[in-house]
Design a protein around this motif. Structure first.
Motif, PDB file in Angstrom:
ATOM      1  N   TYR A 165       0.830  -1.206   0.000  1.00 29.29           N
ATOM      2  CA  TYR A 165       0.000   0.000   0.000  1.00 29.29           C
ATOM      3  C   TYR A 165       0.864   1.255   0.000  1.00 29.29           C
ATOM      4  CZ  TYR A 165      -4.449  -2.270   1.314  1.00 29.29           C
ATOM      5  OH  TYR A 165      -5.611  -2.992   1.346  1.00 29.29           O
ATOM      6  N   PHE A 166       0.495   2.226  -0.809  1.00 30.75           N
ATOM      7  CA  PHE A 166       1.086   3.562  -0.689  1.00 30.75           C
ATOM      8  C   PHE A 166       0.113   4.557  -1.304  1.00 30.75           C
ATOM      9  CE2 PHE A 166       2.888   4.855  -4.916  1.00 30.75           C
ATOM     10  CZ  PHE A 166       2.554   3.728  -5.643  1.00 30.75           C
ATOM     11  N   PRO A 167       0.227   5.825  -0.930  1.00 33.35           N
ATOM     12  CA  PRO A 167      -0.752   6.817  -1.407  1.00 33.35           C
ATOM     13  C   PRO A 167      -0.719   6.904  -2.938  1.00 33.35           C
ATOM     14  CG  PRO A 167       0.612   7.737   0.347  1.00 33.35           C
ATOM     15  CD  PRO A 167       1.221   6.424  -0.014  1.00 33.35           C
ATOM     16  N   ILE A 226      13.578  -2.330  -7.126  1.00 29.35           N
ATOM     17  CA  ILE A 226      13.850  -1.382  -6.034  1.00 29.35           C
ATOM     18  C   ILE A 226      12.519  -0.876  -5.468  1.00 29.35           C
ATOM     19  CG2 ILE A 226      14.769   0.913  -5.470  1.00 29.35           C
ATOM     20  CD1 ILE A 226      16.934   0.415  -7.623  1.00 29.35           C
ATOM     21  N   GLY A 227      11.633  -0.500  -6.365  1.00 27.36           N
ATOM     22  CA  GLY A 227      10.355   0.060  -5.941  1.00 27.36           C
ATOM     23  C   GLY A 227       9.523  -0.942  -5.162  1.00 27.36           C
ATOM     24  N   THR A 228       9.524  -2.183  -5.617  1.00 26.18           N
ATOM     25  CA  THR A 228       8.768  -3.227  -4.931  1.00 26.18           C
ATOM     26  C   THR A 228       9.348  -3.448  -3.535  1.00 26.18           C
ATOM     27  OG1 THR A 228       8.327  -4.259  -7.064  1.00 26.18           O
ATOM     28  CG2 THR A 228       7.981  -5.630  -5.108  1.00 26.18           C
ATOM     29  N   TYR A 229      10.656  -3.415  -3.481  1.00 27.44           N
ATOM     30  CA  TYR A 229      11.337  -3.623  -2.194  1.00 27.44           C
ATOM     31  C   TYR A 229      11.001  -2.512  -1.203  1.00 27.44           C
ATOM     32  CZ  TYR A 229      15.161  -4.271   1.127  1.00 27.44           C
ATOM     33  OH  TYR A 229      15.891  -4.461   2.260  1.00 27.44           O
ATOM     34  N   PHE A 276       9.511  -2.588   5.283  1.00 28.42           N
ATOM     35  CA  PHE A 276      10.487  -1.634   4.773  1.00 28.42           C
ATOM     36  C   PHE A 276       9.865  -0.295   4.408  1.00 28.42           C
ATOM     37  CE2 PHE A 276      12.104  -5.869   3.828  1.00 28.42           C
ATOM     38  CZ  PHE A 276      13.337  -5.814   4.456  1.00 28.42           C
ATOM     39  N   TYR A 277       8.548  -0.304   4.328  1.00 33.75           N
ATOM     40  CA  TYR A 277       7.815   0.871   3.845  1.00 33.75           C
ATOM     41  C   TYR A 277       8.148   2.136   4.636  1.00 33.75           C
ATOM     42  CZ  TYR A 277       3.714   3.741   2.783  1.00 33.75           C
ATOM     43  OH  TYR A 277       2.868   4.764   2.435  1.00 33.75           O
ATOM     44  N   ASP A 278       8.135   1.997   5.964  1.00 37.02           N
ATOM     45  CA  ASP A 278       8.413   3.167   6.804  1.00 37.02           C
ATOM     46  C   ASP A 278       9.846   3.645   6.653  1.00 37.02           C
ATOM     47  OD1 ASP A 278       6.252   4.215   8.126  1.00 37.02           O
ATOM     48  OD2 ASP A 278       6.199   2.558   9.583  1.00 37.02           O
ATOM     49  N   ALA A 279      10.757   2.687   6.672  1.00 42.18           N
ATOM     50  CA  ALA A 279      12.175   3.042   6.634  1.00 42.18           C
ATOM     51  C   ALA A 279      12.561   3.675   5.307  1.00 42.18           C
ATOM     52  CB  ALA A 279      13.010   1.802   6.889  1.00 42.18           C
ATOM     53  N   TYR A 280      11.902   3.256   4.228  1.00 41.37           N
ATOM     54  CA  TYR A 280      12.273   3.790   2.927  1.00 41.37           C
ATOM     55  C   TYR A 280      11.265   4.819   2.414  1.00 41.37           C
ATOM     56  CZ  TYR A 280      15.946   0.286   2.620  1.00 41.37           C
ATOM     57  OH  TYR A 280      17.058  -0.465   2.846  1.00 41.37           O
ATOM     58  N   TYR A 281      10.096   4.325   2.051  1.00 37.13           N
ATOM     59  CA  TYR A 281       9.152   5.215   1.366  1.00 37.13           C
ATOM     60  C   TYR A 281       8.742   6.404   2.235  1.00 37.13           C
ATOM     61  CZ  TYR A 281       5.288   6.931  -1.369  1.00 37.13           C
ATOM     62  OH  TYR A 281       4.460   7.746  -2.089  1.00 37.13           O
ATOM     63  N   ASN A 282       8.314   6.124   3.449  1.00 39.73           N
ATOM     64  CA  ASN A 282       7.871   7.228   4.308  1.00 39.73           C
ATOM     65  C   ASN A 282       9.018   8.177   4.640  1.00 39.73           C
ATOM     66  OD1 ASN A 282       5.154   6.920   4.475  1.00 39.73           O
ATOM     67  ND2 ASN A 282       5.186   5.626   6.306  1.00 39.73           N
ATOM     68  N   GLN A 283      10.184   7.586   4.864  1.00 34.18           N
ATOM     69  CA  GLN A 283      11.348   8.423   5.153  1.00 34.18           C
ATOM     70  C   GLN A 283      11.657   9.314   3.936  1.00 34.18           C
ATOM     71  OE1 GLN A 283      12.522   8.752   7.962  1.00 34.18           O
ATOM     72  NE2 GLN A 283      14.620   9.517   7.842  1.00 34.18           N
ATOM     73  N   ALA A 284      11.596   8.738   2.750  1.00 32.19           N
ATOM     74  CA  ALA A 284      11.874   9.512   1.535  1.00 32.19           C
ATOM     75  C   ALA A 284      10.844  10.627   1.367  1.00 32.19           C
ATOM     76  CB  ALA A 284      11.864   8.590   0.310  1.00 32.19           C
ATOM     77  N   GLN A 285       9.596  10.338   1.713  1.00 29.36           N
ATOM     78  CA  GLN A 285       8.572  11.388   1.612  1.00 29.36           C
ATOM     79  C   GLN A 285       8.855  12.518   2.594  1.00 29.36           C
ATOM     80  OE1 GLN A 285       6.792  11.815  -0.738  1.00 29.36           O
ATOM     81  NE2 GLN A 285       5.775   9.995  -1.509  1.00 29.36           N
TER      82      GLN A 285
END
Lengths: 500, 494
Positions: free
Chosen positions: A286-288, B368-371, B377-386
């Motif tokens: 899931y992501f926005p 990379i994107g799937t990972y 990993f979502y918080d450590a990568y995607y949320n952090q990047a946001q």
């Protein structure tokens, strides 16, 4: 609040804990993020836009009407409406999911916590009214449909449903018996249909439930739950719970453990079977959704949603009992379905106007007519009846004549029967077919005099104390009048003559 | 008669309007150049000479009838093959979309045709716009028309809009569309000595543009000079109800607003952009640019963009994350390539189709994107990047309290030989180090030619502006342009 429903296991009693995730298709002419139509039963792939087919470069644009309907639904369950919400992508591959993701709302749903009340139903083991909590409502896209029976080695994909707006209504694990779950489903369906946000048509898949079931010793912590997907009738939901609860109890008592898994219900056998376990569960990533801005609702929009809400089932039922002085039973029956109360209220208004009485004064008569007399006549006629002829004005005319004493209850039925077959005017039928009762005292007195004269011996017996003969005189009088005498008037005059 | 292919957008438009030459003559001249260069430069995936002629004839006919002509009337352009063009193959330079012919026209290309432009063909690019050298195209890499002095080595035209940059520099078209996700307009423009602007995110509709990273993708014009960019951007931009992220603002008259007088303006120089390892010639070009803007009347101020060093890592999380999801639709089910081995099930078909249909760089980014989106990993990568993205946007906001535009290099080096970095993705990604921050912040940014370096290769300077202030960016660009007096062009070897 005690629910007596218990599973009797070999080692003692178990309690079942139930939560429902109901997917309700939003009533809207267009899909959630595209302009494509949403009619049920259309030719495969005839209602698919470029967006629904996920062509390269296509983008979703939220459909305001779908959002409006979900907000109104949230208001109807007195839920928190989130003026700021957001769409997320739920990523997984399947042939019925063209984008490779479903646009849904995980992190910031449109509607927060609310509740609905299921009514006491002694027979079903619900001793008193019970409030069932609702966790959230979010909006999301439906997927398409795979057809496996069209080709020997290939599956076909129909994208008509792809992108259709769904509300996912997630209850709290507040239900404790199949009956409560059934009552919850029925109440939720009624609310959706009152609001007009979902047609509630379960056969067409407009409403389906994911059924979460676990068991525990009374008073223990929640057990491990299973989720049975896509159950599409109230009865099947109840069967699923019965079967799952029994299965889990047997499993635990045999020394096994319940695994958190997704199961499927088989309507043929009334049982469930495993679909996939937690280990095989998808990682939905899931992501926005970056194609969509956060959904921000302004006060004017929310005000309009609120103002457009109709009277809801609980309020209506209360008004029927308290305002119209109807019985609990009548109030419940009349408010169960949108069509029923709509017809009732129209007929009530017309009848009250016709009789120049208040709605409360005629409500019981109209309710009895609506719930038992009219349906009885209609059912007896079967195919001969044309329901289109059963207009409110025709029925009000019949009820008016009956209330004025112009026709008897039996005549009312006969007239309604002719109306249903022919669509003729009830007044005219009463005149032409001689379906009117005689209330003119002079005329009735003349008949009574004849009857008494012809049965002088019986009159003497009656006066001698044989009270039971009164019925005989009524019968003779009515017979002489070919059944058209107003029974009340006949009774009254006979009594006067015999006793006087 | 002048060589019509030496003319830019404004000169062609005005010449056609004045009757100095016909639109058809212009289209024919460029068509000929396209054909002649295709073998050597590989700038186009498909040429559409008939489309160019058709549009030109319509303009000539309209002019003959005395009708009002559009902003781009008579100008033939190249269309990056990321824009869906109705009836013309649209591939994103991928095998998976090879042979895909859309039944719809992207909003941006439709706007351009409405303005009187014609299409010379679909330009080559990095596959799904992922790359900085055009080497990831399934249809072979584009070769820059430029060569190092004294060398015949094939050079990168930049990427991902490398077909666009090469074609303009080689006079195959006066202008072309580009798209910029993390520098894909600015870097190739800098590599070949042309101008290109990425407008504010949302100015140009993304509808009908094959998506790479939705929150970053933005279309923009590439042309020989600033004025031509202003004209073309006016034709491309505009609110589009079909794109939820489209800006609902009127399109400013950028061409009419062009003004190289920067008196009263402040130009910010971000100290964090003076990075170790940057080519000294790049740093020198930057200093020279500062002098030019001073000369144009601007006041120079030091600004700080403290989170600059986190921009590239954040970009390489956000962009692949979105790409991994955006590219899920290429699954062999409905269109494009389908690889269905004998006896294969659905999962096998996905695997075979996507293995065959995507190139290595695309696969790398999908992985990379799937990972980075996966559970745990979502918080450590995607949320952090946001969060980093927000900090970078705040950096710019603070800087623009002190200045009107920011001047920086466009790239850390000049063009490099093809093959040089193809096996070193990180070195390739570093090419966009100066370009990516403005992308993450959604700001308008442009590259204009500075001059040639000691190897005889073009260098560019980058101007970054406030959100919605394309005019400020264009005006600073014009001030540089009128002082750089850049008129070098590659010596024709093809």
């Amino acid at each position: 609040m005690v629910t007596s429903y218990r599973i009797q296991g070999a080692t003692g009693e178990w309690e079942v804990v139930i939560g429902l995730e109901v997917h309700a298709q939003v009533t809207s002419n267009a899909k959630l993020f595209s302009g494509a139509a949403t009619a049920f039963g259309a030719e495969p792939n005839s209602q698919v836009s470029l967006v629904d087919a996920a062509m390269p470069g296509m983008l979703p644009v939220p459909n305001r009407e779908c959002i409006r309907q979900a907000v109104r639904t949230g208001m109807a369950i007195e839920a928190q409406i989130n003026a700021w919400s957001r769409f997320d992508r739920k990523n997984y591959f399947y042939a019925d999911l063209p984008q490779g993701y479903q646009i849904s709302q995980l992190y910031h749903p449109l509607v927060g916590e609310g509740s609905l009340t299921i009514e006491a139903d002694e027979k079903a083991g619900i001793p008193e009214d019970k409030v069932i909590g609702i966790e959230r409502i979010h909006v999301e896209q439906d997927a398409g449909k795979l057809m496996h029976d069209q080709h020997p080695s290939m599956s076909y994909v129909d994208l008509n449903r792809s992108g259709v707006a769904l509300m996912e209504i997630v209850s709290k694990p507040d239900m404790r018996s199949p009956a409560e779950a059934g009552a919850y489903m029925r109440k939720l369906r009624a609310i959706l249909r009152y609001v007009g946000s979902c047609d509630g048509n379960m056969e067409e898949g407009s409403m389906r439930a994911d059924v979460n079931v676990s068991v525990r010793r009374v008073g223990d912590e929640f057990g491990t739950r299973t989720e049975t997907k896509n159950v599409n009738s109230v009865r099947f939901v109840m069967q699923t719970i019965e079967h799952e609860a029994r299965r889990q109890v047997d499993l635990i008592e045999d020394g096994g453990t319940v695994v958190q898994e997704t199961r499927l219900f088989d309507p043929g056998t009334g049982t469930t079977r495993s679909m996939r376990s937690k280990e095989d569960a998808h990682d939905y990533r899931y992501f926005p959704d970056p194609d969509l801005l956060p959904l921000e609702l302004d006060e004017a929009f929310l005000d309009e949603c609120r103002a457009s809400l109709p009277e809801l089932p609980d309020a209506k039922r209360r008004r029927y009992v308290e305002g119209l002085c109807l019985s609990d039973y009548n109030a419940r029956e009349l408010t169960a379905e949108v069509e029923t109360f709509a017809r009732f209220e129209q007929l009530l208004a017309e009848t009250a106007t016709k009789l120049e009485k208040s709605e409360t004064e005629v409500a019981t008569q109209v309710a009895n007519w609506s719930l038992s007399v009219a349906p009885g006549v209609m059912n007896a006629l079967g195919n001969e009846a044309n329901p289109a002829h059963a207009t409110a004005s025709a029925q009000a005319a019949i009820l008016g004549m009956q209330a004025a004493g112009d026709i008897s209850g039996g005549q009312a039925k006969e007239i309604f029967e002719i109306v249903l077959k022919t669509g003729r005017d009830p007044q005219e039928i009463a005149e032409t077919e001689g379906l009117k009762q005689q209330s003119d005292t002079g005329a009735i007195e003349a008949v009574i005099d004849d009857v008494l004269a012809a049965n002088a011996d019986k009159v003497a017996e009656y006066r001698g104390g044989k009270d039971k003969l009164f019925g005989f005189f009524v019968g003779q009088t009515m017979k002489a009048m070919q059944g058209k005498g107003n029974p009340a008037v006949v009774n009254q005059l006979l009594k006067a003559k015999l006793d006087g | 008669m002048t060589d019509l292919t030496e003319l830019g957008v404004k000169a062609i438009r005005d010449g056609v309007a004045a009757g100095d030459f016909s639109a058809r003559e212009v289209a024919e001249a460029f068509n000929a150049n396209v054909e002649a260069a295709q073998q050597a430069l590989n700038a186009f995936i498909v040429a559409t000479p008939e489309k160019a002629i058709e549009a030109a004839s319509a303009v000539d006919a309209a002019r003959a009838k005395g009708e009002a002509l559009g902003k781009m009337a008579g100008v033939p352009i190249g269309m990056k093959d990321l824009f869906a063009t109705k009836g013309v193959q649209t591939t994103a330079a991928s095998h998976i979309l090879e042979g895909f012919v859309p039944e719809y026209e992207s909003t941006v290309s439709a706007n351009l045709w409405k303005a009187g432009a014609g299409m010379l063909g679909k330009l080559n690019l990095d596959q799904f716009a992922m790359g900085s050298s055009n080497e990831t195209s399934y249809f072979g890499n584009v070769i820059s028309p430029w060569r190092k002095a004294g060398s015949n080595a094939a050079l990168a035209p930049g990427g991902s809009s490398g077909g666009s940059s090469a074609a303009i520099a080689a006079r195959l078209c006066p202008a072309a569309t580009g798209t910029d996700t993390g520098g894909s307009i600015r870097q190739p423009a800098a590599f070949v000595g042309i101008s290109g602007i990425k407008p504010t995110y949302g100015r140009c509709s993304r509808w009908g543009v094959v998506a790479f990273a939705s929150s970053l993708d933005q279309a923009g014009p590439m042309a020989r000079d600033v004025t031509d960019c202003a004209i073309m951007l006016e034709a491309m931009a505009g609110f589009d109800p079909k794109d939820s992220t489209s800006l609902n603002l009127p399109v400013p008259q950028w061409e009419a607003g062009l003004n190289a007088d920067l008196r009263g303006k402040k130009v910010g120089i971000p100290r964090e952009y003076r990075m170790d390892g940057t080519d000294p010639e790049i740093l020198a070009s930057w200093d020279r640019g500062i002098e030019w803007l001073k000369d144009a009347g601007a006041e120079i101020v030091d600004v700080s963009l403290p989170h600059t060093k986190y921009a590239l890592p954040a970009y390489y999380i956000v962009a692949p994350a979105e790409a991994s999801s955006n590219l899920a639709r290429y699954d062999g089910v409905r269109y494009g390539l389908r690889d269905l081995p004998e006896g294969a099930g659905l999962q096998d078909m996905y695997a075979a189709t996507r293995a065959a249909g995507f190139g290595d760089e695309v696969k790398r980014r999908i992985m990379i994107g799937t990972y980075v989106l996966s559970a745990g990993f979502y918080d450590a990568y995607y949320n952090q990047a946001q969060r980093v993205r927000t900090l970078i946007a705040n950096d710019f906001k603070a800087a623009f309290e002190l200045c009107d535009v920011i001047l920086a290099p466009t790239t850390p080096t000049a063009s490099f030989p093809l093959g040089d970095k193809v096996d070193d993705p990180l070195a390739m990604y570093l090419n966009d180090v100066f370009a990516v921050p403005a992308s993450l912040a959604g700001l308008p940014a442009m590259s204009v030619p500075w001059g040639l370096n000691s190897d005889g290769l073009p260098l560019g300077l980058q101007i970054i502006g406030r959100a919605f202030d394309e005019q400020g960016v264009l005006n600073a660009g014009l001030a540089i342009e009128s002082r750089a007096m850049f008129n070098a062009k590659p010596e024709k070897w093809w």
